[in-house]
Design a protein around this motif. Structure first.
Motif, PDB file in Angstrom:
ATOM      1  N   ILE A 147       0.829  -1.207   0.000  1.00  0.00           N
ATOM      2  CA  ILE A 147       0.000   0.000   0.000  1.00  0.00           C
ATOM      3  C   ILE A 147       0.863   1.256   0.000  1.00  0.00           C
ATOM      4  CG2 ILE A 147      -1.669   1.339   1.329  1.00  0.00           C
ATOM      5  CD1 ILE A 147      -2.860  -1.267   2.327  1.00  0.00           C
ATOM      6  N   MET A 148       1.924   1.258   0.793  1.00  0.00           N
ATOM      7  CA  MET A 148       2.796   2.425   0.857  1.00  0.00           C
ATOM      8  C   MET A 148       3.492   2.669  -0.481  1.00  0.00           C
ATOM      9  SD  MET A 148       2.580   4.020   3.711  1.00  0.00           S
ATOM     10  CE  MET A 148       4.054   5.039   3.631  1.00  0.00           C
ATOM     11  N   CYS A 149       3.902   1.604  -1.153  1.00  0.00           N
ATOM     12  CA  CYS A 149       4.537   1.749  -2.471  1.00  0.00           C
ATOM     13  C   CYS A 149       3.554   2.363  -3.467  1.00  0.00           C
ATOM     14  CB  CYS A 149       5.011   0.390  -2.981  1.00  0.00           C
ATOM     15  SG  CYS A 149       6.443  -0.275  -2.098  1.00  0.00           S
ATOM     16  N   GLU A 150       2.324   1.909  -3.411  1.00  0.00           N
ATOM     17  CA  GLU A 150       1.308   2.411  -4.323  1.00  0.00           C
ATOM     18  C   GLU A 150       1.011   3.877  -4.054  1.00  0.00           C
ATOM     19  OE1 GLU A 150      -1.012   2.292  -7.561  1.00  0.00           O
ATOM     20  OE2 GLU A 150       0.277   0.677  -6.812  1.00  0.00           O
ATOM     21  N   ARG A 151       0.987   4.249  -2.779  1.00  0.00           N
ATOM     22  CA  ARG A 151       0.753   5.652  -2.427  1.00  0.00           C
ATOM     23  C   ARG A 151       1.883   6.543  -2.933  1.00  0.00           C
ATOM     24  NH1 ARG A 151      -1.285   5.338   3.900  1.00  0.00           N
ATOM     25  NH2 ARG A 151      -3.509   4.988   3.482  1.00  0.00           N
ATOM     26  N   THR A 152       3.120   6.058  -2.801  1.00  0.00           N
ATOM     27  CA  THR A 152       4.267   6.824  -3.284  1.00  0.00           C
ATOM     28  C   THR A 152       4.170   7.071  -4.781  1.00  0.00           C
ATOM     29  OG1 THR A 152       5.704   5.892  -1.564  1.00  0.00           O
ATOM     30  CG2 THR A 152       6.784   6.887  -3.466  1.00  0.00           C
ATOM     31  N   ARG A 153       3.771   6.038  -5.512  1.00  0.00           N
ATOM     32  CA  ARG A 153       3.638   6.166  -6.964  1.00  0.00           C
ATOM     33  C   ARG A 153       2.536   7.166  -7.322  1.00  0.00           C
ATOM     34  NH1 ARG A 153       5.360   3.178 -11.149  1.00  0.00           N
ATOM     35  NH2 ARG A 153       6.217   1.616  -9.721  1.00  0.00           N
ATOM     36  N   MET A 154       1.418   7.092  -6.611  1.00  0.00           N
ATOM     37  CA  MET A 154       0.299   8.007  -6.876  1.00  0.00           C
ATOM     38  C   MET A 154       0.674   9.457  -6.564  1.00  0.00           C
ATOM     39  SD  MET A 154      -2.926   5.769  -5.453  1.00  0.00           S
ATOM     40  CE  MET A 154      -4.067   7.119  -5.706  1.00  0.00           C
ATOM     41  N   ASP A 155       1.539   9.635  -5.552  1.00  0.00           N
ATOM     42  CA  ASP A 155       1.951  10.978  -5.153  1.00  0.00           C
ATOM     43  C   ASP A 155       3.189  11.457  -5.910  1.00  0.00           C
ATOM     44  OD1 ASP A 155      -0.111  11.099  -3.360  1.00  0.00           O
ATOM     45  OD2 ASP A 155       1.089  10.465  -1.636  1.00  0.00           O
ATOM     46  N   CYS A 156       3.639  10.674  -6.888  1.00  0.00           N
ATOM     47  CA  CYS A 156       4.791  11.041  -7.726  1.00  0.00           C
ATOM     48  C   CYS A 156       6.051  11.303  -6.904  1.00  0.00           C
ATOM     49  CB  CYS A 156       4.467  12.261  -8.587  1.00  0.00           C
ATOM     50  SG  CYS A 156       3.098  11.992  -9.731  1.00  0.00           S
ATOM     51  N   GLY A 157       6.234  10.526  -5.847  1.00  0.00           N
ATOM     52  CA  GLY A 157       7.455  10.621  -5.065  1.00  0.00           C
ATOM     53  C   GLY A 157       7.499  11.728  -4.046  1.00  0.00           C
ATOM     54  N   LEU A 158       6.424  12.481  -3.908  1.00  0.00           N
ATOM     55  CA  LEU A 158       6.323  13.516  -2.866  1.00  0.00           C
ATOM     56  C   LEU A 158       5.086  13.207  -2.033  1.00  0.00           C
ATOM     57  CD1 LEU A 158       7.240  16.759  -4.841  1.00  0.00           C
ATOM     58  CD2 LEU A 158       8.586  15.665  -3.045  1.00  0.00           C
ATOM     59  N   SER A 159       5.255  12.350  -1.067  1.00  0.00           N
ATOM     60  CA  SER A 159       4.123  11.813  -0.303  1.00  0.00           C
ATOM     61  C   SER A 159       3.297  12.900   0.358  1.00  0.00           C
ATOM     62  CB  SER A 159       4.632  10.832   0.760  1.00  0.00           C
ATOM     63  OG  SER A 159       5.258   9.729   0.152  1.00  0.00           O
ATOM     64  N   ARG A 160       1.988  12.792   0.208  1.00  0.00           N
ATOM     65  CA  ARG A 160       1.056  13.708   0.870  1.00  0.00           C
ATOM     66  C   ARG A 160       0.724  13.120   2.236  1.00  0.00           C
ATOM     67  NH1 ARG A 160      -0.301  13.562  -4.578  1.00  0.00           N
ATOM     68  NH2 ARG A 160      -0.388  15.599  -5.606  1.00  0.00           N
ATOM     69  N   TRP A 161       1.597  13.396   3.194  1.00  0.00           N
ATOM     70  CA  TRP A 161       1.514  12.747   4.503  1.00  0.00           C
ATOM     71  C   TRP A 161       0.227  13.079   5.242  1.00  0.00           C
ATOM     72  CZ3 TRP A 161       4.710   8.919   4.957  1.00  0.00           C
ATOM     73  CH2 TRP A 161       5.957   8.952   4.319  1.00  0.00           C
ATOM     74  N   HIS A 162      -0.387  14.223   4.943  1.00  0.00           N
ATOM     75  CA  HIS A 162      -1.613  14.612   5.641  1.00  0.00           C
ATOM     76  C   HIS A 162      -2.769  13.654   5.339  1.00  0.00           C
ATOM     77  CE1 HIS A 162      -2.023  16.548   1.690  1.00  0.00           C
ATOM     78  NE2 HIS A 162      -3.327  16.455   1.871  1.00  0.00           N
ATOM     79  N   LYS A 163      -2.638  12.868   4.269  1.00  0.00           N
ATOM     80  CA  LYS A 163      -3.674  11.899   3.929  1.00  0.00           C
ATOM     81  C   LYS A 163      -3.480  10.568   4.658  1.00  0.00           C
ATOM     82  CE  LYS A 163      -4.648  13.651  -0.727  1.00  0.00           C
ATOM     83  NZ  LYS A 163      -4.706  13.285  -2.174  1.00  0.00           N
ATOM     84  N   PHE A 164      -2.341  10.412   5.292  1.00  0.00           N
ATOM     85  CA  PHE A 164      -2.002   9.161   5.956  1.00  0.00           C
ATOM     86  C   PHE A 164      -2.388   9.222   7.433  1.00  0.00           C
ATOM     87  CE2 PHE A 164      -0.279   8.748   2.057  1.00  0.00           C
ATOM     88  CZ  PHE A 164       0.998   8.238   1.891  1.00  0.00           C
TER      89      PHE A 164
END
Length: 312
Positions: A280-297
């Motif tokens: 799941i974390m890998c998929e989130r990173t890909r969706m965020d284009c490598g700049l994780s939107r941590w506020h959604k986590f």
């Protein structure tokens, strides 16, 4: 909005008195009293749990002779903007944070060795300058929201942090000025965590100025494979590399594959990758284009790291 000079002087005088009182009575104050104080600051703290976390950290810091200033649960009241510094922070929030910092720095008496800041705590240039001056013994800093910090102030801070060993930083387009100062002034610097993309420009600057780096974490990031190969080939003393939950970008002209990377990484004591598929974390990173939107986590997940010395 910066605090006016006359206003800042008033704040310093006012808070100096407050901190002197606290120095005499801190041992007699319990957590409930601190909670009552901070109930009046709801615009800066997101919830009661944040207040409780802060007071616990406050108490722990006191017990540890104030070696850690932990603001990793405090967030600015801010709005994102389209022009630099790409964020606007409520002046009331700025004023209160300045008072809080001034009290904490007075109580610490220059003993702080670890500085921890939330990714949504946007310190002003003036606030950062105050911290840098009052914390000359810093060995570790976790600070990834540099929007309002001027290059000259960051340079000046690093020059004064001769004992700096570890830094968690944002993905700057050109980090050369940071790495230059670390190379010149921080002879014990050994570990770096980058919360964002690792491209060729970043990697080249890293290997040029920090050739003795031992630990590097670029988890939850976008990694250009050529940049990663450059790091593996050039950092001769690198022992630990964490690329968990990151996704790789391969230039069209490149023939670099996973086997090539693993071969280059075989010299490391520890090469950490994500072994779970799908993740799941890998998929989130890909969706965020490598700049994780941590506020959604889930709150606090940004503090995680597979390298224990970099986790919070």
């Amino acid at each position: 909005m910066e605090i006016a000079k006359t206003g800042r002087n008033w704040v310093e005088n006012d808070v100096t008195t407050t901190s002197n009182i606290l120095m005499k009575n801190l041992n007699n104050l319990n957590e409930d009293i601190f909670i009552e104080i901070f109930k009046h600051c709801d615009d800066m703290f997101e919830s009661t749990s944040s207040i409780i976390d802060f007071t616990r950290a406050w108490g722990k810091s006191n017990n540890d002779q104030w070696e850690t200033l932990d603001f990793s649960m405090l967030k600015s009241d801010f709005i994102k903007t389209k022009s630099e510094p790409y964020v606007w922070v409520n002046s009331r929030c700025d004023n209160f944070l300045y008072k809080l910092l001034f009290v904490a720095l007075n109580l610490s008496q220059g003993n702080i060795k670890t500085l921890l800041f939330h990714y949504n705590l946007f310190l002003s240039n003036d606030q950062f300058s105050c911290i840098a001056r009052r914390c000359p013994l810093v060995r570790r800093i976790v600070f990834v929201s540099w929007n309002r910090i001027k290059k000259v102030e960051m340079r000046k801070a690093i020059r004064g942090w001769n004992d700096l060993e570890s830094m968690t930083m944002p993905p700057l387009k050109d980090p050369t000025y940071v790495f230059q100062e670390i190379s010149k002034n921080c002879k014990n610097f050994r570990e770096l965590k980058v919360m964002g993309r690792l491209d060729n420009r970043f990697a080249l600057s890293l290997v040029t100025y920090l050739p003795n780096l031992k630990v590097l974490s670029v988890r939850c990031s976008m990694l250009v494979k050529e940049a990663l190969i450059l790091v593996l080939e050039s950092l001769k003393y690198l022992e630990v590399l964490n690329v968990s939950h990151s996704y790789f970008v391969v230039p069209i002209s490149s023939h670099i594959d996973r086997n090539t990377i693993c071969e280059k990484a075989s010299k490391l004591r520890q090469f950490i990758t994500c072994m779970e598929k799908p993740c799941i974390m890998c998929e989130r990173t890909r969706m965020d284009c490598g700049l994780s939107r941590w506020h959604k986590f889930k709150e606090g997940i940004w503090k995680d790291d597979e390298v224990s010395s970099l986790a919070l």
